[in-house]
Design a protein around this motif. Structure first.
Motif, PDB file in Angstrom:
ATOM      1  N   VAL A   1       0.819  -1.410  -0.007  1.00 47.25           N
ATOM      2  CA  VAL A   1      -0.005  -0.112   0.028  1.00 47.25           C
ATOM      3  C   VAL A   1       0.852   1.232  -0.202  1.00 47.25           C
ATOM      4  O   VAL A   1       0.467   2.171  -0.607  1.00 47.25           O
ATOM      5  CB  VAL A   1      -0.937   0.022   1.115  1.00 47.25           C
ATOM      6  CG1 VAL A   1      -1.677   1.349   1.440  1.00 47.25           C
ATOM      7  CG2 VAL A   1      -2.064  -1.183   0.836  1.00 47.25           C
TER       8      VAL A   1
ATOM      9  N   HIS B   1       2.524   1.708  -3.403  1.00 45.23           N
ATOM     10  CA  HIS B   1       1.370   2.109  -4.140  1.00 45.23           C
ATOM     11  C   HIS B   1       0.884   3.683  -4.073  1.00 45.23           C
ATOM     12  O   HIS B   1       1.243   4.508  -5.104  1.00 45.23           O
ATOM     13  CB  HIS B   1       0.089   1.392  -4.062  1.00 45.23           C
ATOM     14  CG  HIS B   1      -0.964   1.861  -4.946  1.00 45.23           C
ATOM     15  ND1 HIS B   1      -1.021   2.035  -6.492  1.00 45.23           N
ATOM     16  CD2 HIS B   1      -2.207   2.758  -4.797  1.00 45.23           C
ATOM     17  CE1 HIS B   1      -2.078   2.655  -6.884  1.00 45.23           C
ATOM     18  NE2 HIS B   1      -2.797   3.170  -5.851  1.00 45.23           N
ATOM     19  N   TYR B   2       0.920   4.186  -2.950  1.00 49.22           N
ATOM     20  CA  TYR B   2       0.448   5.524  -2.643  1.00 49.22           C
ATOM     21  C   TYR B   2       1.805   6.404  -3.005  1.00 49.22           C
ATOM     22  O   TYR B   2       1.735   7.688  -3.604  1.00 49.22           O
ATOM     23  CB  TYR B   2       0.418   5.912  -1.280  1.00 49.22           C
ATOM     24  CG  TYR B   2      -1.035   5.352  -0.647  1.00 49.22           C
ATOM     25  CD1 TYR B   2      -2.113   4.648  -1.516  1.00 49.22           C
ATOM     26  CD2 TYR B   2      -1.213   5.476   0.560  1.00 49.22           C
ATOM     27  CE1 TYR B   2      -3.154   4.265  -0.882  1.00 49.22           C
ATOM     28  CE2 TYR B   2      -2.714   4.945   1.202  1.00 49.22           C
ATOM     29  CZ  TYR B   2      -3.554   4.434   0.445  1.00 49.22           C
ATOM     30  OH  TYR B   2      -4.634   4.050   0.662  1.00 49.22           O
ATOM     31  N   ASN B   3       2.820   5.966  -2.557  1.00 44.49           N
ATOM     32  CA  ASN B   3       4.190   6.697  -2.981  1.00 44.49           C
ATOM     33  C   ASN B   3       4.210   6.910  -4.485  1.00 44.49           C
ATOM     34  O   ASN B   3       4.769   7.776  -5.097  1.00 44.49           O
ATOM     35  CB  ASN B   3       5.341   5.994  -2.375  1.00 44.49           C
ATOM     36  CG  ASN B   3       5.596   6.296  -1.056  1.00 44.49           C
ATOM     37  OD1 ASN B   3       4.955   7.392  -0.549  1.00 44.49           O
ATOM     38  ND2 ASN B   3       5.958   5.737  -0.318  1.00 44.49           N
TER      39      ASN B   3
ATOM     40  N   LEU C   1       1.748   9.222  -5.919  1.00 47.44           N
ATOM     41  CA  LEU C   1       2.356  10.882  -5.529  1.00 47.44           C
ATOM     42  C   LEU C   1       3.593  11.143  -6.466  1.00 47.44           C
ATOM     43  O   LEU C   1       3.729  12.181  -6.716  1.00 47.44           O
ATOM     44  CB  LEU C   1       2.722  11.048  -4.201  1.00 47.44           C
ATOM     45  CG  LEU C   1       3.003  12.048  -3.598  1.00 47.44           C
ATOM     46  CD1 LEU C   1       2.154  13.278  -3.876  1.00 47.44           C
ATOM     47  CD2 LEU C   1       3.371  12.090  -2.091  1.00 47.44           C
TER      48      LEU C   1
END
Length: 154
Positions: free
Chosen positions: A20, A23-25, A28
């Motif tokens: 997770v 993925h978030y990084n 961004l």
């Protein structure tokens, strides 16, 4: 084996959270840059870590006659440096043709190989352990699984 099931569950949860986070990084990084994504991840992670330290100090206060563990070696405090590079490299590679699963698979390959080398040479103070045939099978299995994820996905 008794009592270890919680460790296994926590380790799997840690792996899921790693996916997770990567993925978030990567999202961004796609909207800014990998360096900015890494800075944000570590800045927000620092705030989260401070909350955990304060809460953990109250919940998990050491008990007994010698509550303070031995002083850690100086290099043990440098774990954030490879962590920063991990986040940055993951943000770059997740946005490539590797994708999330390929990135995580190859990161696992790197972990296994570095772990075997660390065991063999006693790096970072871990006990030395001889390379055994089982280690080769582990590397081959992880490499094979990685190849399947990367080259044979639809």
């Amino acid at each position: 084996m008794k009592g270890r099931s919680a460790d296994w569950i926590l380790a799997v949860a840690g792996g899921a959270l790693l996916a997770v986070m990567i993925h978030y990084n990567s999202v961004l990084a796609k909207h800014s840059s990998p360096v900015m994504a890494s800075w944000m991840a570590h800045g927000i992670g620092t705030l989260g870590a401070l909350v955990l330290v304060v809460a953990g100090a109250r919940i998990f206060r050491p008990k007994g006659p010698n509550p303070m563990p031995a002083k850690a070696p100086g290099w043990a405090y440098l774990g954030g440096i490879p962590g920063a590079f991990t986040v940055w490299l993951a943000a770059v590679t997740v946005n490539s043709k590797l994708g999330l699963s390929g990135t995580l698979a190859l990161m696992l390959v790197g972990q296994v190989i570095f772990g075997i080398l660390s065991d063999r040479f006693g790096l970072f103070g871990v006990p030395k352990r001889r390379f055994v045939l089982k280690d080769l099978f582990v590397v081959l299995a992880v490499l094979s699984g990685s190849a399947i994820l990367i080259f044979f996905r639809s």
